[in-house]
Design an enzyme around this catalytic site. Structure first.
Site, PDB file in Angstrom:
ATOM      1  CB  SER A   1      -8.615  -1.605   4.559  1.00 58.86           C
ATOM      2  OG  SER A   1      -9.048  -2.918   3.998  1.00 58.86           O
TER       3      SER A   1
ATOM      4  CD  GLU B   1      -5.732   1.021   2.461  1.00 57.87           C
ATOM      5  OE1 GLU B   1      -6.737   1.262   1.933  1.00 57.87           O
ATOM      6  OE2 GLU B   1      -5.312  -0.420   2.611  1.00 57.87           O
TER       7      GLU B   1
ATOM      8  NE  ARG C   1      -4.114  -1.910   0.387  1.00 58.55           N
ATOM      9  CZ  ARG C   1      -4.148  -2.961   0.242  1.00 58.55           C
ATOM     10  NH1 ARG C   1      -3.191  -3.708  -0.390  1.00 58.55           N
ATOM     11  NH2 ARG C   1      -5.349  -3.689   0.296  1.00 58.55           N
TER      12      ARG C   1
END
Ligand code: EPU
Length: 338
Positions: free
Chosen positions: A238, A334, A163
């Site tokens: 998420s 995130e 990520r």
């Protein structure tokens, strides 16, 4: 000619459905229009908006918000085995995946149903079920905001990680990705089914030789069973990254919580599912006003209707503090909190 609007609500431009306003707003359909917007910005600060699926707005913005609406998918090169597609930044990611499936191009089927646009996908190196965009990435084109120069970024230039990429670090707020080149297979597709949930669903359906279309269907079913559709319930996938901890911390953690799921990243690094940590702290399915934690996946924060970005952020911080207190582990968002 571009048209800059004033005081526009961004509610329909972010998947959390947060009703914040942009002081200035413009939608651009080409790189030329993008340059024109940057040259004529009425505000010092600009903000680039893609699919708005990785974004938590906590206040109105004084910025010029530029909505990237560049469209188009073109074949750049192909041979018997592979095709390279140039995809403009404003193409919706899942619609692009469906285009690939219709044409029997393999490589992105595990990434079905990920929200957001193609242009923002490399920024956080989107990933799911054992595949990341970096696995099919060739290069991307990006515009430097200050100089208006275009540069191509190879896979090495992008410095992809979990990520993560150069666009979240050194180049944060400095460049705008305008198109992405992806290399896909045309035959002998490499099927990724190592992820447990994919395997068991394929078995249940008695599919022994899955096609890319089968894999996509299974991924869509798994995702839809756990992750809420932003059309029904505002969310941003998420909310936190899964924390990566070192071997020493992991050993101590494992002694105390032998039942905890984990993934071995390397001999020295271990990833713990943040969803599990959050659930252990008792947040799963909890609602605080209109902000809440999804009942089926604790990693997903949701807006039940009229939550303010600040409400969601307050809940996120409370979760971070409880996880830190109980496990001594910091979980990092995130999503981009603005
Ligand atoms: N778990 C719990 N409670 C929960 C949620 C998860 O105990 O409420 C446990 C599960 O039982 C499982 C483990 O945590 O043992 C992992 O859960 P899951 O398979 O749902 O995956 P994840 O680690 O929570 C990551 C990605 C997702 C991606 C899936 C599948 C991150 C931050 N998230 O989630 O990506 O779809 O794996 O590959 O890496 C996204 O980035 O928006 C996203 C949805």
């Amino acid at each position: 000619m571009i048209q800059i609007e004033e005081n526009r609500s961004l509610k329909s431009f972010n998947t959390f459905g947060i009703d914040c306003k942009a002081r200035y707003f413009v939608s651009v359909k080409s790189v030329e229009e993008l340059k024109e917007a940057l040259r004529n910005s009425p505000s010092e600060e600009i903000f680039i908006l893609g699919g708005g699926s990785n974004l938590l707005l906590t206040s109105d913005m004084d910025h010029l918000v530029i909505h990237l609406d560049l469209k188009g998918i073109n074949v750049i090169s192909e041979n018997e085995n592979e095709v390279v597609l140039r995809v403009q930044a404003g193409e919706n990611w899942h619609e692009f995946v469906q285009y690939c499936l219709r044409n029997d191009y393999g490589g992105v089927e595990n990434l079905s149903l990920i929200p957001g646009n193609v242009g923002t996908a490399p920024i956080q190196n989107i990933g799911a079920y054992g595949v990341e965009i970096k696995d099919v990435f060739e290069k991307c084109s990006a515009l430097f905001i200050d100089s208006l120069e275009t540069k191509e970024f190879s896979i090495d230039d992008c410095d992809f990680g979990y990520r993560n990429s150069i666009f979240k670090n050194e180049l944060k707020d400095k460049v705008i990705i305008t198109s992405v080149d992806l290399k896909l297979s045309k035959r002998e597709h490499h099927i990724h089914t190592s992820y447990g949930a994919i395997q068991s669903l394929l078995k249940e359906r008695e599919i022994t030789n899955p096609t890319i279309q089968d894999v996509s269907e299974v991924v869509i079913d798994i995702r839809s069973s756990k992750l809420p559709d932003p059309k029904d319930l505002g969310n941003s996938g998420s909310f936190f990254k899964n924390p990566v901890i070192n071997a020493e911390t992991f050993q101590q953690f494992r002694l105390r919580y032998p039942e905890a799921p984990f993934y071995e990243v390397s001999a020295t690094e271990f990833k713990i599912p943040a969803g599990w940590l959050i659930e252990q702290c008792g947040f799963k399915g909890k609602r605080f006003g209109d902000a809440g934690v999804h009942e089926k996946q604790a990693l997903v924060l949701v807006n039940f209707g009229n939550a303010k970005g600040a409400d969601i952020w307050q809940l996120a911080q409370r979760i971070q503090a409880d996880v830190k207190e109980k496990f001594g582990i910091f979980i990092e968002p995130e999503v981009n909190v603005i």
